[in-house]
Design an enzyme around this catalytic site. Structure first.
Site, short mmCIF file in Angstrom:
data_model
loop_
_atom_site.label_atom_id
_atom_site.label_comp_id
_atom_site.label_asym_id
_atom_site.label_seq_id
_atom_site.Cartn_x
_atom_site.Cartn_y
_atom_site.Cartn_z
CE1 TYR A 237 -4.82 16.27 5.46
CE2 TYR A 237 -3.82 15.59 7.51
CZ TYR A 237 -4.92 16.01 6.80
OH TYR A 237 -6.11 16.18 7.45
CB CYS B 150 -4.63 -4.52 1.21
SG CYS B 150 -5.10 -5.91 2.21
#
Ligand SMILES: *Cc1c(COP(=O)(O)O)cnc(C)c1O
Length: 442
Positions: A338, A365
């Site tokens: 968030y 990744c």
């Protein structure tokens, strides 16, 4: 009076003789050398300063009970600290119940929360002596009554309700508005009460529970929350002649991640809550109830920092400078989840002037694995120790093994001493649960 949740840094943070940042009397560079990075560091003095503020702020309301919402950061050592501070525990899974119980916690001071508790979890909760269950929905009422009946037990319960209060926080961490996955709608309370009264005789209803959200900066919402709950208590008393003696207001008090955040003090929250309770109790001629609060973030957020080692960096021609560190979204999901912002310093260069705009990238990744975007810091060199403040809450507790990277260790620092409270995961532990089916061997 300012309380520690209004500070960005742990209360013991200072720059020491070596010119490094020190917390709890421990030099962060020495901690990095001793325990390796990434490392979660928790300042015991800050945790205890907050719990003391809560106790002090509510001391004029003797029927006040403090619970720590353990999902913010749950380990056995944390349970011990909370036990010493006289706090109960708010638990929301079998794993949290197991952790509390195996730390030796007094289970009568626990509350089990959640919108989809499983049969196994409720069963375990009753076997391990859970204090109270906050029942979230009709399905759970029936399930819990069945389990209690099969054990010949009566369970203390609260009804989790949705008070319909909007607070100005991130949409994902609002919980008290009407269209929420949590709790009974106010219009469903009567049906629940009648079921408990007439059918679910193994459930003993003691009160109402609400939780309006997280990282809250306004006190008015707590006043309003008490108002909604008291209206229900009064209505239930008039209609059913049942006087509920407990109200649980949840958690949510905000902390200061960056200078832009302006959290209110624990005293302001306490005064608002006590004032609202006394006003309503008088107005409705109801005995003052036991009042529970369940802070999580504000207990442990400010106390915790994470340190990383700076590794590779990349300058995009005419674009950003990315500085990678040895951790990221798996040890701190909040920035990618968030867009959470943090205050960052270089632990071995706290006195150097900020000179460059840089984006701190994690090692995982995903392009979204960015820990801090466009912040201004002194020039970073490989090997520098980067400190993220305010990672104590929802850091470790949301961590994962994404990319099969090991979960970091956590240390508790106090008066110049550091103690491991969570060992760094090992590769052996990482593969411990993996199974190769027999037919694939040989
Ligand atoms: C998450 C939660 C809390 C704690 O919230 P914080 O914002 O961390 O204080 C308290 N009560 C319930 C029911 C929760 O779900």
């Amino acid at each position: 009076m300012n309380t520690a949740n209004q500070e960005i840094k742990p209360v013991t943070t200072r720059i020491n003789e070596n010119g490094n940042i020190e917390i709890g009397g421990c030099d962060l560079i020495e901690l990095a050398n001793e325990y390796a990075t990434p490392l979660y560091i928790f300042d015991e003095a800050t945790i205890r300063s907050i719990t003391k503020s809560y106790k002090d702020a509510f001391k004029n309301y003797p029927k006040m009970r403090m619970m720590y919402a353990s999902k913010a950061f749950m380990t056995k050592a944390m349970c011990k600290i909370m036990a010493q501070e006289g706090f109960g525990l708010d638990l929301c899974s079998g794993g949290e119940i197991y952790t509390a119980q195996s730390s030796g916690f007094d289970m009568s001071k626990t509350l089990f929360n959640g919108n989809n508790k499983s049969y196994d979890e409720l069963n375990m909760a009753l076997d391990l002596g859970i204090g109270t269950v906050s029942v979230d929905n009709f399905f759970e009422l029936a399930l819990l009554n069945d389990i209690a009946k099969s054990k010949n037990k009566t369970v203390r319960i609260l009804l989790r309700i949705t008070p319909g209060i909007e607070c100005h926080t991130h949409e994902y961490i609002q919980t008290g508005h009407l269209d929420s996955k949590f709790g009974f709608d106010l219009t469903q309370i009567d049906e629940a009460l009648e079921l408990i009264r007439d059918e679910y005789i193994n459930l003993h209803l003691v009160g109402l529970h609400a939780h309006i959200g997280s990282q809250i900066f306004e006190k008015q919402v707590y006043y309003d929350e008490v108002d909604v709950i008291f209206n229900e208590i009064k209505r239930i008393k008039d209609k059913y002649n049942i006087e509920l003696s407990e109200i649980n207001l949840g958690g949510g008090l905000g902390i200061k991640y960056t200078e832009e955040d302006k959290p209110i003090s624990i005293y302001e929250i306490a005064n608002t809550i006590i004032d609202s309770i006394r006003t309503h109790a008088q107005k409705y001629n109801i005995d003052e109830p036991y009042v529970f609060i369940e802070p999580g973030r504000s207990i442990v957020g400010t106390a915790g920092v994470t340190i990383y080692t700076a590794g590779s960096s990349k300058k995009v021609p005419n674009g950003r400078k990315y500085q990678a560190v040895d951790g990221g979204m798996a040890d701190n999901a909040r920035p990618s989840l968030y867009q959470a912002k943090y205050t960052v310093e270089i632990a071995n260069k706290p006195n150097e002037k900020p000179v460059e705009k840089v984006t701190i990238a994690g090692r995982f990744c995903e392009s979204g694995d960015i820990l801090a975007k466009d912040i201004v810091l002194p020039e970073i060199e490989e090997g520098d120790i980067i400190c993220f403040y305010n990672t104590g809450a929802y850091g470790y507790s949301m961590s994962s093994n994404y990319n099969r990277v090991l979960k970091p260790a956590a240390v508790l620092v106090n008066n110049g001493k550091s103690d491991i409270i969570i060992n760094r995961q090992t590769y052996a532990q990482l593969c411990e649960s993996d199974v190769i089916p027999d037919r694939m061997n040989g």
